[in-house]
Write a protein that holds these residues in place. Sequence first.
Motif, PDB file in Angstrom:
ATOM      1  N   MET A  23    -146.077 -64.149   7.172  1.00 14.13           N
ATOM      2  CA  MET A  23    -144.829 -64.839   7.511  1.00 14.13           C
ATOM      3  C   MET A  23    -143.773 -64.630   6.429  1.00 14.13           C
ATOM      4  O   MET A  23    -142.603 -64.353   6.729  1.00 14.13           O
ATOM      5  CB  MET A  23    -145.080 -66.337   7.700  1.00 14.13           C
ATOM      6  CG  MET A  23    -145.943 -66.691   8.892  1.00 14.13           C
ATOM      7  SD  MET A  23    -146.067 -68.502   9.052  1.00 14.13           S
ATOM      8  CE  MET A  23    -147.687 -68.664   9.794  1.00 14.13           C
ATOM      9  N   ASN A  24    -144.164 -64.776   5.166  1.00 14.13           N
ATOM     10  CA  ASN A  24    -143.203 -64.596   4.081  1.00 14.13           C
ATOM     11  C   ASN A  24    -142.653 -63.173   4.052  1.00 14.13           C
ATOM     12  O   ASN A  24    -141.448 -62.957   3.869  1.00 14.13           O
ATOM     13  CB  ASN A  24    -143.865 -64.911   2.734  1.00 14.13           C
ATOM     14  CG  ASN A  24    -144.135 -66.388   2.539  1.00 14.13           C
ATOM     15  OD1 ASN A  24    -143.609 -67.230   3.250  1.00 14.13           O
ATOM     16  ND2 ASN A  24    -144.961 -66.701   1.562  1.00 14.13           N
ATOM     17  N   THR A  25    -143.542 -62.207   4.199  1.00 12.42           N
ATOM     18  CA  THR A  25    -143.132 -60.803   4.161  1.00 12.42           C
ATOM     19  C   THR A  25    -142.269 -60.467   5.371  1.00 12.42           C
ATOM     20  O   THR A  25    -141.263 -59.751   5.262  1.00 12.42           O
ATOM     21  CB  THR A  25    -144.373 -59.897   4.094  1.00 12.42           C
ATOM     22  OG1 THR A  25    -145.186 -60.288   2.977  1.00 12.42           O
ATOM     23  CG2 THR A  25    -143.990 -58.436   3.947  1.00 12.42           C
ATOM     24  N   TRP A  26    -142.637 -60.983   6.537  1.00 11.74           N
ATOM     25  CA  TRP A  26    -141.869 -60.790   7.772  1.00 11.74           C
ATOM     26  C   TRP A  26    -140.441 -61.298   7.574  1.00 11.74           C
ATOM     27  O   TRP A  26    -139.460 -60.606   7.881  1.00 11.74           O
ATOM     28  CB  TRP A  26    -142.564 -61.552   8.898  1.00 11.74           C
ATOM     29  CG  TRP A  26    -142.169 -61.195  10.302  1.00 11.74           C
ATOM     30  CD1 TRP A  26    -140.928 -60.883  10.771  1.00 11.74           C
ATOM     31  CD2 TRP A  26    -143.063 -61.114  11.429  1.00 11.74           C
ATOM     32  NE1 TRP A  26    -140.976 -60.629  12.119  1.00 11.74           N
ATOM     33  CE2 TRP A  26    -142.264 -60.755  12.546  1.00 11.74           C
ATOM     34  CE3 TRP A  26    -144.427 -61.326  11.607  1.00 11.74           C
ATOM     35  CZ2 TRP A  26    -142.815 -60.604  13.832  1.00 11.74           C
ATOM     36  CZ3 TRP A  26    -144.968 -61.169  12.875  1.00 11.74           C
ATOM     37  CH2 TRP A  26    -144.168 -60.810  13.966  1.00 11.74           C
ATOM     38  N   GLY A  69    -155.629 -54.005   9.670  1.00  9.93           N
ATOM     39  CA  GLY A  69    -155.455 -55.186  10.513  1.00  9.93           C
ATOM     40  C   GLY A  69    -154.226 -55.946  10.064  1.00  9.93           C
ATOM     41  O   GLY A  69    -153.173 -55.355   9.836  1.00  9.93           O
ATOM     42  N   ILE A  70    -154.350 -57.269   9.924  1.00  3.70           N
ATOM     43  CA  ILE A  70    -153.280 -58.096   9.365  1.00  3.70           C
ATOM     44  C   ILE A  70    -153.860 -58.888   8.202  1.00  3.70           C
ATOM     45  O   ILE A  70    -155.075 -59.012   8.074  1.00  3.70           O
ATOM     46  CB  ILE A  70    -152.661 -59.051  10.418  1.00  3.70           C
ATOM     47  CG1 ILE A  70    -153.698 -60.053  10.926  1.00  3.70           C
ATOM     48  CG2 ILE A  70    -152.051 -58.248  11.564  1.00  3.70           C
ATOM     49  CD1 ILE A  70    -153.134 -61.137  11.837  1.00  3.70           C
ATOM     50  N   GLN A 104    -145.293 -53.689  17.128  1.00  2.00           N
ATOM     51  CA  GLN A 104    -144.592 -52.896  16.124  1.00  2.00           C
ATOM     52  C   GLN A 104    -143.754 -53.730  15.168  1.00  2.00           C
ATOM     53  O   GLN A 104    -143.427 -53.277  14.069  1.00  2.00           O
ATOM     54  CB  GLN A 104    -143.724 -51.843  16.813  1.00  2.00           C
ATOM     55  CG  GLN A 104    -144.536 -50.796  17.563  1.00  2.00           C
ATOM     56  CD  GLN A 104    -145.576 -50.129  16.671  1.00  2.00           C
ATOM     57  OE1 GLN A 104    -145.223 -49.445  15.720  1.00  2.00           O
ATOM     58  NE2 GLN A 104    -146.853 -50.341  16.969  1.00  2.00           N
ATOM     59  N   ASP A 105    -143.402 -54.962  15.558  1.00  2.95           N
ATOM     60  CA  ASP A 105    -142.617 -55.802  14.652  1.00  2.95           C
ATOM     61  C   ASP A 105    -143.481 -56.600  13.691  1.00  2.95           C
ATOM     62  O   ASP A 105    -142.973 -57.245  12.771  1.00  2.95           O
ATOM     63  CB  ASP A 105    -141.721 -56.757  15.446  1.00  2.95           C
ATOM     64  CG  ASP A 105    -142.506 -57.736  16.323  1.00  2.95           C
ATOM     65  OD1 ASP A 105    -143.662 -57.430  16.685  1.00  2.95           O
ATOM     66  OD2 ASP A 105    -141.962 -58.810  16.653  1.00  2.95           O
ATOM     67  N   ALA A 106    -144.801 -56.550  13.870  1.00  2.72           N
ATOM     68  CA  ALA A 106    -145.710 -57.370  13.069  1.00  2.72           C
ATOM     69  C   ALA A 106    -145.828 -56.846  11.643  1.00  2.72           C
ATOM     70  O   ALA A 106    -145.565 -55.678  11.358  1.00  2.72           O
ATOM     71  CB  ALA A 106    -147.094 -57.388  13.720  1.00  2.72           C
ATOM     72  N   ASN A 152    -149.214 -54.835   2.755  1.00  3.64           N
ATOM     73  CA  ASN A 152    -148.639 -55.541   3.899  1.00  3.64           C
ATOM     74  C   ASN A 152    -147.206 -55.075   4.112  1.00  3.64           C
ATOM     75  O   ASN A 152    -146.335 -55.291   3.260  1.00  3.64           O
ATOM     76  CB  ASN A 152    -148.654 -57.049   3.633  1.00  3.64           C
ATOM     77  CG  ASN A 152    -150.053 -57.627   3.687  1.00  3.64           C
ATOM     78  OD1 ASN A 152    -150.508 -58.087   4.737  1.00  3.64           O
ATOM     79  ND2 ASN A 152    -150.755 -57.607   2.559  1.00  3.64           N
ATOM     80  N   VAL A 153    -146.974 -54.420   5.258  1.00  3.14           N
ATOM     81  CA  VAL A 153    -145.672 -53.848   5.594  1.00  3.14           C
ATOM     82  C   VAL A 153    -145.406 -54.061   7.083  1.00  3.14           C
ATOM     83  O   VAL A 153    -146.304 -54.414   7.842  1.00  3.14           O
ATOM     84  CB  VAL A 153    -145.621 -52.339   5.273  1.00  3.14           C
ATOM     85  CG1 VAL A 153    -145.835 -52.074   3.782  1.00  3.14           C
ATOM     86  CG2 VAL A 153    -146.650 -51.566   6.111  1.00  3.14           C
ATOM     87  N   LYS A 154    -144.176 -53.823   7.494  1.00  2.00           N
ATOM     88  CA  LYS A 154    -143.866 -53.849   8.931  1.00  2.00           C
ATOM     89  C   LYS A 154    -144.605 -52.714   9.622  1.00  2.00           C
ATOM     90  O   LYS A 154    -144.673 -51.588   9.105  1.00  2.00           O
ATOM     91  CB  LYS A 154    -142.357 -53.715   9.143  1.00  2.00           C
ATOM     92  CG  LYS A 154    -141.924 -53.945  10.586  1.00  2.00           C
ATOM     93  CD  LYS A 154    -140.408 -53.955  10.695  1.00  2.00           C
ATOM     94  CE  LYS A 154    -139.987 -54.187  12.150  1.00  2.00           C
ATOM     95  NZ  LYS A 154    -138.514 -54.246  12.279  1.00  2.00           N
TER      96      LYS A 154
END
Length: 488
Positions: A153-156, A198-199, A352-354, A340-342
């Motif tokens: 969430m923070n990175t997004w 993954g995430i 794709q936006d995750a 952790n990247v888009k």
Amino acid sequence: MSFKIAIIGAGSVGFTKKLFTDILCVPEFKDIEFALTDVSEHNLQMIKAILDRIIEANRLPTKVTATTDRRKALEGARYVISCVRVGGLEAYADDIRIPLKYGIDQCVGDTICAGGILYGQRNIPVILDFCKDIREVAETNVKFLNYANPMAMNTWAAIEYGKVDTVGLCHGVQHGAEQIAEVLGAKSRQELDYVCSGINHQTWFIDLRLNGRPIGKDELVAAFEAHPVYSQQEKLRIDVLKRFGVYSTESNGHLSEYLPWYRKRPDEITRWIDMSDWIHGETGGYLRYSTETRNWFETEYPQFLEAASKPIDPEKRSNEHASHILEALETNRVYRGHFNVKNDGVITNLPQDAIVESPGFVDRFGINMAAGITLPEACAATCISSINVQRMSVHAAISGDIDLLKLAVLHDPLVGAVSTPEEVWQMVDEMVVAQAAWLPQYAHAVPAARERLSTSQVKTREWAGAARRSVRSIEELRAEKAALAQAG
């Protein structure tokens, strides 16, 4: 080399010290500047004294400054590292306490689930303030390294709304790989090669090779079940491995709260967790651990200061990504890690936006992700459930839409397995009212939430959870450490 690194939330003393000593293990970095900033002047002065002692002991020209003026700390920074916990342990206690009233038993509560979602609501407005300052006063091509949870969430928010070049960093992949290497009998971690994707906190070891030999599900299950410690501490994780066919990076306790199956019945929780350490599933385990760690540091600070007089040992450089990324960017010594990247094509069967966590390589041209990875279908399905919650949570935090926030919490896998819609609506009202001081975007919604709480008929219960332990005193911690030292 001479450049500036700003650390926001530097009052996270132990972690800041680790990042600092890791970075100074790079010979070319001895002339750099560290600018520490935090909302706590007390914590800032403690960590600055420790870092100054390290510099003095190692006879380094490194410069360290400390200020509560964040914008000043960010001026001219080439790298910005965030370790913040907005609301501190006071707000975090509510992340655990209030959901328990509605039957939601969390071990950590900092990524998704009710606690993680509210944590994101507190953090995201502050992250956007960071990004505004970074855009305005840092170096033009500044890179923002986010260590703070909720990671995705923070990175997004920083990428999508903060418009800053951001990468999210975590150590779950490294810790999982260390476990796998151990159970397979590897003589060193270097014998194990893997692709993990993954995430954040739901990353999967989709390809494992020991000295070049592929390791399949059956061999890995047998190795974990034969291990005298992990067979007990990671029961839930092993069960997921058996059913999904791949091992998860995340600890037994963390993984249990991201899924809808293992923590929804109080009488079932103890079947899947282990109480030998907080991370294996204890109710509110990380809250207890964090409280004890804070109390210990405050009491034993002179010992921490004395320990800072030791020489930096490059052989003890940690596997935290930050120092290795900076080294690769500045020296062109290539580093491979998990970042952790888009998404943007990194994982084919996730949105794709995750924000995804997946392998990449770093050199002077930047972070270059391996693209076109496809997750096993069950792994993708589990990740997508969390991504949908993360997306709604980010949008709610940006807009201050309390109805969207409630829908995000409702769609959380564990919350949905435990609570009814009426319970979720009341729980979110209660959490927003309790944490109003850190939720400026919901100020307009607090009076109505308070009014609804005064007339609500939804029943709650006072419950400590299925596996709760009390915070230990300093005397108890000392006795335990002495016993461990004697046994060792």
